[in-house]
Scaffold this motif. Structure first.
Motif, PDB file in Angstrom:
ATOM      1  N   LEU A  30       0.855  -1.188   0.000  1.00 45.18           N
ATOM      2  CA  LEU A  30       0.000   0.000   0.000  1.00 45.18           C
ATOM      3  C   LEU A  30       0.891   1.237   0.000  1.00 45.18           C
ATOM      4  O   LEU A  30       2.037   1.184   0.451  1.00 45.18           O
ATOM      5  CB  LEU A  30      -0.896  -0.001   1.243  1.00 45.18           C
ATOM      6  N   THR A  57      -6.691  -3.539   5.284  1.00 44.09           N
ATOM      7  CA  THR A  57      -5.928  -2.294   5.129  1.00 44.09           C
ATOM      8  C   THR A  57      -5.846  -1.544   6.455  1.00 44.09           C
ATOM      9  O   THR A  57      -5.762  -0.333   6.481  1.00 44.09           O
ATOM     10  CB  THR A  57      -6.568  -1.408   4.040  1.00 44.09           C
ATOM     11  N   TRP A  88      -6.173   2.551   6.032  1.00 39.81           N
ATOM     12  CA  TRP A  88      -6.104   3.106   4.684  1.00 39.81           C
ATOM     13  C   TRP A  88      -7.533   3.306   4.196  1.00 39.81           C
ATOM     14  O   TRP A  88      -8.300   2.361   4.062  1.00 39.81           O
ATOM     15  CB  TRP A  88      -5.344   2.156   3.769  1.00 39.81           C
ATOM     16  N   TRP A  93      -3.805   7.396   4.720  1.00 34.75           N
ATOM     17  CA  TRP A  93      -3.752   6.717   6.016  1.00 34.75           C
ATOM     18  C   TRP A  93      -4.361   7.626   7.073  1.00 34.75           C
ATOM     19  O   TRP A  93      -4.111   8.828   7.086  1.00 34.75           O
ATOM     20  CB  TRP A  93      -2.300   6.384   6.392  1.00 34.75           C
TER      21      TRP A  93
END
Length: 137
Positions: A30, A57, A88, A93
């Motif tokens: 990511l 994520t 995420w 983030w």
């Protein structure tokens, strides 16, 4: 090494940080990374990967053990067992403080319990005595 999730990788056992890194090409990286900015592990870099399944994520941080690729163990005594979470979402983030006793500091500001902040390049994150710099690339 093949970890418990069946994904080839390496476990990084640093002085204050313990995390897993997949072998090249086994999982999707990511965007973004954390650089350890101080202490004995200064200069180490933590990258994040998309893990199949729910919460694929999301990454947690804390003194306790956690799930491979989804948890970064911080061994410093000033870090809570469950200290912070990164998620995420919407192309960025988001940092959330999970600790009441040892809160997360974001760019010098103490995050209240449950408060969330969107990270941008160069942000400084303190979890106990562990200091990170967020890099968007």
């Amino acid at each position: 090494m093949v970890n418990a999730a069946g994904v080839p990788g390496t476990m990084i056992e640093a002085h204050t940080v313990r995390f897993s890194v997949p072998a090249e090409g086994t999982l999707q990286f990511l965007p973004g990374r954390l650089e350890i900015a101080s202490g004995m592990d200064s200069g180490r870099e933590i990258r994040f990967v998309h893990v199949p399944g729910p919460d694929g994520t999301t990454v947690t941080f804390g003194r306790s053990d956690g799930e491979l690729y989804r948890h970064i163990q911080l061994r410093d005594k000033t870090v809570s067992r469950a200290h912070a979470r990164l998620a995420w979402r919407d192309g960025a983030w988001h940092l959330v403080n999970l600790s009441r006793t040892n809160p997360v500091a974001w760019n010098g500001t103490i995050l209240e319990d449950g408060r969330e902040e969107r990270l941008t390049d160069g942000d400084r994150i303190e979890m106990g005595e562990v200091l990170f710099t967020y890099r968007s690339r």
